[in-house]
Design a protein around this motif. Structure first.
Motif, PDB file in Angstrom:
ATOM      1  N   GLY A 196       0.795  -1.214   0.000  1.00 49.09           N
ATOM      2  CA  GLY A 196       0.000   0.000   0.000  1.00 49.09           C
ATOM      3  C   GLY A 196       0.831   1.268   0.000  1.00 49.09           C
ATOM      4  N   THR A 197       0.144   2.394  -0.154  1.00 48.39           N
ATOM      5  CA  THR A 197       0.845   3.669  -0.261  1.00 48.39           C
ATOM      6  C   THR A 197      -0.049   4.819   0.173  1.00 48.39           C
ATOM      7  OG1 THR A 197       2.246   4.982  -1.759  1.00 48.39           O
ATOM      8  CG2 THR A 197       0.126   4.212  -2.625  1.00 48.39           C
ATOM      9  N   TYR A 198       0.564   5.948   0.493  1.00 49.89           N
ATOM     10  CA  TYR A 198      -0.184   7.177   0.738  1.00 49.89           C
ATOM     11  C   TYR A 198      -0.220   7.926  -0.583  1.00 49.89           C
ATOM     12  CZ  TYR A 198      -1.889  11.510   2.761  1.00 49.89           C
ATOM     13  OH  TYR A 198      -2.651  12.619   3.048  1.00 49.89           O
ATOM     14  N   ALA A 199      -1.419   8.132  -1.124  1.00 53.86           N
ATOM     15  CA  ALA A 199      -1.531   8.735  -2.452  1.00 53.86           C
ATOM     16  C   ALA A 199      -2.622   9.801  -2.507  1.00 53.86           C
ATOM     17  CB  ALA A 199      -1.802   7.649  -3.484  1.00 53.86           C
ATOM     18  N   GLU A 200      -2.877  10.459  -1.396  1.00 55.29           N
ATOM     19  CA  GLU A 200      -3.926  11.484  -1.370  1.00 55.29           C
ATOM     20  C   GLU A 200      -3.501  12.729  -2.158  1.00 55.29           C
ATOM     21  OE1 GLU A 200      -6.861  10.789  -0.054  1.00 55.29           O
ATOM     22  OE2 GLU A 200      -6.070   8.816   0.476  1.00 55.29           O
ATOM     23  N   GLY A 201      -4.469  13.380  -2.785  1.00 52.59           N
ATOM     24  CA  GLY A 201      -4.181  14.558  -3.584  1.00 52.59           C
ATOM     25  C   GLY A 201      -3.943  15.808  -2.769  1.00 52.59           C
ATOM     26  N   ASP A 202      -2.960  16.591  -3.174  1.00 50.10           N
ATOM     27  CA  ASP A 202      -2.649  17.892  -2.575  1.00 50.10           C
ATOM     28  C   ASP A 202      -2.616  17.841  -1.043  1.00 50.10           C
ATOM     29  OD1 ASP A 202      -1.997  20.574  -2.596  1.00 50.10           O
ATOM     30  OD2 ASP A 202      -4.092  21.236  -2.599  1.00 50.10           O
ATOM     31  N   PRO A 203      -1.796  16.954  -0.461  1.00 55.38           N
ATOM     32  CA  PRO A 203      -1.753  16.837   1.001  1.00 55.38           C
ATOM     33  C   PRO A 203      -0.940  17.957   1.636  1.00 55.38           C
ATOM     34  CG  PRO A 203      -0.122  15.399   0.041  1.00 55.38           C
ATOM     35  CD  PRO A 203      -0.866  16.013  -1.119  1.00 55.38           C
ATOM     36  N   THR A 204      -1.238  18.225   2.884  1.00 54.37           N
ATOM     37  CA  THR A 204      -0.398  19.129   3.664  1.00 54.37           C
ATOM     38  C   THR A 204       0.765  18.336   4.251  1.00 54.37           C
ATOM     39  OG1 THR A 204      -1.587  18.709   5.733  1.00 54.37           O
ATOM     40  CG2 THR A 204      -2.429  20.485   4.303  1.00 54.37           C
ATOM     41  N   GLY A 205       1.749  19.064   4.764  1.00 57.83           N
ATOM     42  CA  GLY A 205       2.850  18.380   5.426  1.00 57.83           C
ATOM     43  C   GLY A 205       2.364  17.592   6.622  1.00 57.83           C
ATOM     44  N   ALA A 206       1.415  18.143   7.358  1.00 56.07           N
ATOM     45  CA  ALA A 206       0.896  17.457   8.546  1.00 56.07           C
ATOM     46  C   ALA A 206       0.202  16.151   8.167  1.00 56.07           C
ATOM     47  CB  ALA A 206      -0.079  18.373   9.288  1.00 56.07           C
ATOM     48  N   GLN A 207      -0.527  16.148   7.056  1.00 51.64           N
ATOM     49  CA  GLN A 207      -1.193  14.921   6.616  1.00 51.64           C
ATOM     50  C   GLN A 207      -0.183  13.866   6.191  1.00 51.64           C
ATOM     51  OE1 GLN A 207      -3.676  16.893   3.683  1.00 51.64           O
ATOM     52  NE2 GLN A 207      -5.529  16.536   4.906  1.00 51.64           N
ATOM     53  N   LEU A 208       0.852  14.273   5.501  1.00 53.23           N
ATOM     54  CA  LEU A 208       1.901  13.338   5.112  1.00 53.23           C
ATOM     55  C   LEU A 208       2.586  12.740   6.340  1.00 53.23           C
ATOM     56  CD1 LEU A 208       3.506  15.384   2.183  1.00 53.23           C
ATOM     57  CD2 LEU A 208       2.154  13.299   1.959  1.00 53.23           C
ATOM     58  N   ILE A 209       2.857  13.566   7.304  1.00 56.30           N
ATOM     59  CA  ILE A 209       3.533  13.118   8.521  1.00 56.30           C
ATOM     60  C   ILE A 209       2.647  12.185   9.331  1.00 56.30           C
ATOM     61  CG2 ILE A 209       4.419  13.916  10.750  1.00 56.30           C
ATOM     62  CD1 ILE A 209       5.449  16.431   9.199  1.00 56.30           C
ATOM     63  N   ALA A 210       1.343  12.456   9.347  1.00 57.36           N
ATOM     64  CA  ALA A 210       0.420  11.605  10.106  1.00 57.36           C
ATOM     65  C   ALA A 210       0.465  10.161   9.605  1.00 57.36           C
ATOM     66  CB  ALA A 210      -1.001  12.155  10.012  1.00 57.36           C
ATOM     67  N   TYR A 211       0.607   9.983   8.308  1.00 58.86           N
ATOM     68  CA  TYR A 211       0.719   8.622   7.757  1.00 58.86           C
ATOM     69  C   TYR A 211       2.011   7.962   8.249  1.00 58.86           C
ATOM     70  CZ  TYR A 211       1.572   4.914   4.321  1.00 58.86           C
ATOM     71  OH  TYR A 211       1.859   3.716   3.708  1.00 58.86           O
ATOM     72  N   ALA A 212       3.104   8.693   8.250  1.00 61.01           N
ATOM     73  CA  ALA A 212       4.372   8.138   8.731  1.00 61.01           C
ATOM     74  C   ALA A 212       4.276   7.760  10.204  1.00 61.01           C
ATOM     75  CB  ALA A 212       5.501   9.145   8.516  1.00 61.01           C
ATOM     76  N   GLU A 213       3.580   8.574  10.976  1.00 58.88           N
ATOM     77  CA  GLU A 213       3.404   8.267  12.401  1.00 58.88           C
ATOM     78  C   GLU A 213       2.615   6.976  12.583  1.00 58.88           C
ATOM     79  OE1 GLU A 213       3.477  12.712  14.434  1.00 58.88           O
ATOM     80  OE2 GLU A 213       1.595  11.973  13.565  1.00 58.88           O
ATOM     81  N   ARG A 214       1.627   6.763  11.713  1.00 56.94           N
ATOM     82  CA  ARG A 214       0.851   5.524  11.788  1.00 56.94           C
ATOM     83  C   ARG A 214       1.709   4.307  11.448  1.00 56.94           C
ATOM     84  NH1 ARG A 214      -3.286   3.760   7.305  1.00 56.94           N
ATOM     85  NH2 ARG A 214      -1.980   1.928   7.157  1.00 56.94           N
ATOM     86  N   ILE A 215       2.518   4.413  10.413  1.00 56.04           N
ATOM     87  CA  ILE A 215       3.406   3.312  10.030  1.00 56.04           C
ATOM     88  C   ILE A 215       4.390   3.008  11.152  1.00 56.04           C
ATOM     89  CG2 ILE A 215       5.237   2.629   8.422  1.00 56.04           C
ATOM     90  CD1 ILE A 215       2.375   2.551   7.266  1.00 56.04           C
ATOM     91  N   LEU A 216       4.898   4.038  11.799  1.00 51.93           N
ATOM     92  CA  LEU A 216       5.820   3.854  12.912  1.00 51.93           C
ATOM     93  C   LEU A 216       5.128   3.151  14.070  1.00 51.93           C
ATOM     94  CD1 LEU A 216       8.499   4.327  14.369  1.00 51.93           C
ATOM     95  CD2 LEU A 216       7.717   6.651  14.919  1.00 51.93           C
ATOM     96  N   ALA A 217       3.929   3.570  14.394  1.00 47.18           N
ATOM     97  CA  ALA A 217       3.188   2.970  15.505  1.00 47.18           C
ATOM     98  C   ALA A 217       2.888   1.498  15.235  1.00 47.18           C
ATOM     99  CB  ALA A 217       1.894   3.736  15.762  1.00 47.18           C
ATOM    100  N   GLU A 218       2.630   1.160  13.966  1.00 46.70           N
ATOM    101  CA  GLU A 218       2.296  -0.222  13.614  1.00 46.70           C
ATOM    102  C   GLU A 218       3.531  -1.085  13.402  1.00 46.70           C
ATOM    103  OE1 GLU A 218      -0.231   0.059  10.216  1.00 46.70           O
ATOM    104  OE2 GLU A 218      -1.917   0.922  11.338  1.00 46.70           O
ATOM    105  N   GLY A 219       4.703  -0.467  13.273  1.00 44.78           N
ATOM    106  CA  GLY A 219       5.931  -1.223  13.091  1.00 44.78           C
ATOM    107  C   GLY A 219       5.994  -1.960  11.773  1.00 44.78           C
ATOM    108  N   THR A 220       5.435  -1.364  10.732  1.00 50.15           N
ATOM    109  CA  THR A 220       5.323  -2.060   9.456  1.00 50.15           C
ATOM    110  C   THR A 220       6.034  -1.278   8.352  1.00 50.15           C
ATOM    111  OG1 THR A 220       3.725  -3.100   7.968  1.00 50.15           O
ATOM    112  CG2 THR A 220       3.096  -0.969   8.922  1.00 50.15           C
TER     113      THR A 220
END
Length: 274
Positions: A196-220
């Protein structure tokens, strides 16, 4: 005596569990050990071989010593016109990955922009594989690499009504989708051909970072799909892109940020060891 031994064994197991090193935890299904004690892995991926990848994304990555994966369509003008620049980025540790020869997609309602001779619905699986193999050979001539990864064009996984997922195996060790979620197998490990991937249109920096935080929390493992950076095609701003890169650098002790190929080689090795 037996009772005493049983009590001692129970106490020993409890102590190991408290230290986080119980046998059950060490062998937990789906648990991937990432390099250097990191907790998760992320690949930054860029689709379609666009000019802004060379002009904006690449300098941003290099300034922060981060590696990216560029899913290139080798028949596109930005690729053929700047052939040597694409070759050069591989020398800096970035990945050139397969995004087909001509970027075919499935046509139909809502996809009037798909040209008739680039419609996956009219392809055969054989034609798709032939173009996939040719793209690999072209890329190997550039970077000397024989191991390749793939990204589904428009997220489409069929050619002529047939699934192409299983057909990918001889040509790519893994594939990235356009959906955010990654299916897992019976052991809880990610499906390497449906990452999977993060592919949302015109994201903010905060939205991009929120996805990374989720991946970190899940350890995946997670990926980002970028098209234009400060451009016209499904664009993201250079500011938002840069904010994400800065956050990843700040968390480099927790998140392994490298090419999609390197992460998938690690995952595949883990699968083989299971």
């Amino acid at each position: 005596m037996k009772k005493t031994l049983a009590i001692c064994a129970a106490l020993a197991m409890a102590a190991l569990g408290a230290l986080g090193c119980s046998e059950a935890e060490d062998e937990a299904p789906g648990k991937i050990t990432w390099p250097d004690g990191r907790k998760a892995a992320i690949a930054l991926t860029y689709d379609d071989a666009l000019d802004t990848h060379l002009d904006v994304a690449l300098p941003a990555l290099d300034a922060r010593a981060l590696k990216g994966t560029f899913f290139v369509t080798v028949g596109s003008y930005p690729f053929t016109a700047r052939f040597e620049e694409w070759r050069a980025l591989t020398g800096a540790g970035h990945e050139l990955a397969n995004h087909t020869l001509f970027h075919p997609c499935t046509g139909g309602p809502g996809r009037d922009w798909v040209m008739a001779d680039r419609d996956l619905a009219t392809y055969t699986a054989g034609r798709f594989v032939d173009e996939l193999a040719l793209t690999n050979r072209i890329l190997e001539a550039l970077d000397g690499e024989s191991v390749r990864t793939y990204a589904y064009t428009c997220g489409d996984t069929e050619a002529g009504g047939e699934s192409i997922i299983e057909a990918l195996a001889p040509y790519a060790i893994a594939a990235r989708t356009v959906r955010q979620e990654t299916p897992v197998d019976g052991n809880g490990l990610p499906d390497t051909y449906l990452i999977g991937t993060y592919a949302e249109g015109d994201p903010t920096g905060a939205q991009l970072i929120a996805y990374a935080e989720r991946i970190l929390a899940e350890g995946t493992v997670g990926t980002y799909l970028f098209h234009d950076i400060e451009g016209e095609h499904l664009s993201v701003t250079a500011q938002a892109h840069g904010e994400l890169l800065d956050w990843l650098v700040d968390h480099e002790d927790e998140i392994w940020v490298t090419t999609f190929r390197e992460i998938m080689e690690h995952v595949r090795a883990h699968e083989a060891a299971e």
